[in-house]
Design a protein around this motif. Structure first.
Motif, PDB file in Angstrom:
ATOM      1  N   ASP A  76       0.802  -1.399  -0.095  1.00 21.76           N
ATOM      2  CA  ASP A  76      -0.051   0.151   0.011  1.00 21.76           C
ATOM      3  C   ASP A  76       1.056   1.430   0.000  1.00 21.76           C
ATOM      4  O   ASP A  76       0.379   2.108   0.590  1.00 21.76           O
ATOM      5  CB  ASP A  76      -0.972  -0.017   1.369  1.00 21.76           C
ATOM      6  CG  ASP A  76      -0.754  -0.378   2.581  1.00 21.76           C
ATOM      7  OD1 ASP A  76       0.776  -0.191   2.379  1.00 21.76           O
ATOM      8  OD2 ASP A  76      -0.866  -0.202   3.675  1.00 21.76           O
ATOM      9  N   ALA A  77       2.250   1.316  -0.198  1.00 20.50           N
ATOM     10  CA  ALA A  77       2.986   2.008   0.070  1.00 20.50           C
ATOM     11  C   ALA A  77       3.564   2.891  -1.723  1.00 20.50           C
ATOM     12  O   ALA A  77       2.626   2.040  -2.832  1.00 20.50           O
ATOM     13  CB  ALA A  77       4.807   1.477  -0.160  1.00 20.50           C
ATOM     14  N   PRO A  78       3.306   4.440  -1.832  1.00 15.91           N
ATOM     15  CA  PRO A  78       3.200   5.333  -2.495  1.00 15.91           C
ATOM     16  C   PRO A  78       4.356   4.594  -4.165  1.00 15.91           C
ATOM     17  O   PRO A  78       5.410   4.325  -3.614  1.00 15.91           O
ATOM     18  CB  PRO A  78       3.450   6.232  -2.809  1.00 15.91           C
ATOM     19  CG  PRO A  78       4.383   6.590  -1.369  1.00 15.91           C
ATOM     20  CD  PRO A  78       3.336   4.812  -0.563  1.00 15.91           C
ATOM     21  N   CYS A  79       4.098   4.603  -4.867  1.00 13.30           N
ATOM     22  CA  CYS A  79       4.658   4.308  -6.150  1.00 13.30           C
ATOM     23  C   CYS A  79       4.738   5.811  -6.937  1.00 13.30           C
ATOM     24  O   CYS A  79       3.656   5.941  -7.714  1.00 13.30           O
ATOM     25  CB  CYS A  79       4.557   3.360  -7.508  1.00 13.30           C
ATOM     26  SG  CYS A  79       5.021   2.731  -8.335  1.00 13.30           S
ATOM     27  N   TYR A  80       5.797   6.163  -7.496  1.00 12.05           N
ATOM     28  CA  TYR A  80       6.363   7.733  -8.077  1.00 12.05           C
ATOM     29  C   TYR A  80       7.089   7.069  -9.191  1.00 12.05           C
ATOM     30  O   TYR A  80       7.800   6.812  -9.254  1.00 12.05           O
ATOM     31  CB  TYR A  80       7.146   8.042  -6.623  1.00 12.05           C
ATOM     32  CG  TYR A  80       6.557   9.060  -5.568  1.00 12.05           C
ATOM     33  CD1 TYR A  80       5.666   8.867  -5.130  1.00 12.05           C
ATOM     34  CD2 TYR A  80       7.120   8.338  -4.723  1.00 12.05           C
ATOM     35  CE1 TYR A  80       4.876   8.802  -4.251  1.00 12.05           C
ATOM     36  CE2 TYR A  80       6.872   9.057  -2.943  1.00 12.05           C
ATOM     37  CZ  TYR A  80       5.675   9.032  -2.441  1.00 12.05           C
ATOM     38  OH  TYR A  80       5.425   9.658  -1.342  1.00 12.05           O
ATOM     39  N   VAL A  81       6.140   7.673 -10.419  1.00 17.91           N
ATOM     40  CA  VAL A  81       6.413   7.536 -11.335  1.00 17.91           C
ATOM     41  C   VAL A  81       7.083   8.986 -12.351  1.00 17.91           C
ATOM     42  O   VAL A  81       6.480   9.895 -11.944  1.00 17.91           O
ATOM     43  CB  VAL A  81       5.456   6.881 -12.288  1.00 17.91           C
ATOM     44  CG1 VAL A  81       5.066   6.588 -13.397  1.00 17.91           C
ATOM     45  CG2 VAL A  81       4.619   5.722 -11.025  1.00 17.91           C
ATOM     46  N   MET A  82       7.757   8.966 -12.766  1.00 14.11           N
ATOM     47  CA  MET A  82       8.780   9.595 -13.224  1.00 14.11           C
ATOM     48  C   MET A  82       9.355   9.441 -14.424  1.00 14.11           C
ATOM     49  O   MET A  82       9.919   8.311 -14.344  1.00 14.11           O
ATOM     50  CB  MET A  82       9.734  10.584 -12.477  1.00 14.11           C
ATOM     51  CG  MET A  82       9.421  11.158 -10.877  1.00 14.11           C
ATOM     52  SD  MET A  82      10.561  11.652 -10.125  1.00 14.11           S
ATOM     53  CE  MET A  82      10.994  13.591 -11.026  1.00 14.11           C
ATOM     54  N   PRO A  83       9.707  10.741 -15.358  1.00 15.09           N
ATOM     55  CA  PRO A  83      10.587  10.274 -16.689  1.00 15.09           C
ATOM     56  C   PRO A  83      12.212   9.908 -15.809  1.00 15.09           C
ATOM     57  O   PRO A  83      12.740  10.522 -15.098  1.00 15.09           O
ATOM     58  CB  PRO A  83      10.933  11.011 -17.882  1.00 15.09           C
ATOM     59  CG  PRO A  83       9.288  11.880 -17.303  1.00 15.09           C
ATOM     60  CD  PRO A  83       9.342  11.875 -15.888  1.00 15.09           C
TER      61      PRO A  83
END
Length: 267
Positions: A76-83
């Motif tokens: 349930d941890a956030p997944c930070y998505v970036m280029p």
């Protein structure tokens, strides 16, 4: 399931765990203060999660989401998505293995628990290079060693570089820090281990002879520069050397560990 969060600003405060990873002193401060460590690469992140470490968050480029979908689905941890270019501006290096995770540390177990059932153990004194520590863990795991004990001033096995070089062996090999450095080797002897120090001492015998016929063995390795302290060298039950060709007196500590582990595993 992890929540996917697209981020476009490298200065976003939610990325604090990942910022400026090249700064070792900063990493030590942040990791000690917040009880976290970082795993880099799909395989390493997967092994950390499988070993029971709880993710705080993930950071990855879109093309790596599928590879870690089981881990993301179970967290349930956030997944930070970036280029990828923006990830590099956050971390300070090229994340060529595609994914990072920040995970919570577990309390270090007591020495007795780490040694329970062990027959082959590595004992490290003042090995301060993270790459060497990771390589030692990898060699020990590959050659069947059961545990690793570290003196207080050894480098952190859960530093990002150590984890990466070990290929996750720091997650699967039981390890802890020794609470009492001066009496560590006699304490191991009292537990039935024969402590074998790798050293250039005059009375050192070839490693094959030092470990031959032993049941429980603790290989003792010293720092990259001056080797073992006189106290540890003299308090070991046996002193051993890896025979070298003329003109070469020693190997890098990680290479020496691999050789000694191989010989010990075949005793």
């Amino acid at each position: 399931m992890a929540t996917l969060v697209e981020i476009t600003d490298p200065a976003d405060p939610r990325l604090a765990d990942y910022r400026d990873l090249r700064d070792v002193s900063l990493r030590k401060h942040v990791e000690a203060e917040h009880g976290l460590f970082l795993a880099e690469g799909e395989k390493v992140v997967r092994r950390a999660v499988a070993a029971g470490f709880t993710p705080r968050s993930f950071l990855m480029a879109p093309r790596w989401l599928d590879g870690l979908s089981p881990e993301l689905g179970a967290s349930d941890a956030p997944c930070y998505v970036m280029p990828e270019a923006l990830i590099e501006s956050v971390t300070g290096f090229h994340v060529h293995r595609g994914a990072l995770a920040s995970l919570e540390r577990l309390p270090l177990p007591p020495v007795a628990r780490v040694l329970a059932g062990a027959r082959s153990v590595l004992v490290l004194e003042e090995i301060v290079d993270h790459t060497n520590v990771g390589a030692i863990f990898r060699s020990g795991a590959a050659l069947g060693f059961d545990a690793v004990l570290l003196a207080p001033r050894c480098a952190d096995p859960l530093y990002r570089r150590s984890i990466k070089v070990s290929m996750g062996a720091v997650f699967t090999t039981p390890w802890t820090r020794l609470p009492s450095w001066p009496d560590a080797l006699p304490s191991l002897s009292a537990e039935g281990f024969t402590t074998v120090a790798l050293t250039l001492a005059p009375d050192a015998v070839p490693i094959e002879d030092a470990v031959d016929g032993l049941d429980k063995v603790a290989l003792v390795l010293g720092s990259e520069g001056h080797g073992l302290s006189p106290r540890w060298e003299q308090s070991a039950d046996r002193r051993a050397i890896i025979p070298m060709a003329a003109g070469i007196d020693s190997l890098n500590v990680a290479a020496a560990t691999a050789v000694a582990c191989y010989v010990t595993a075949r005793r």
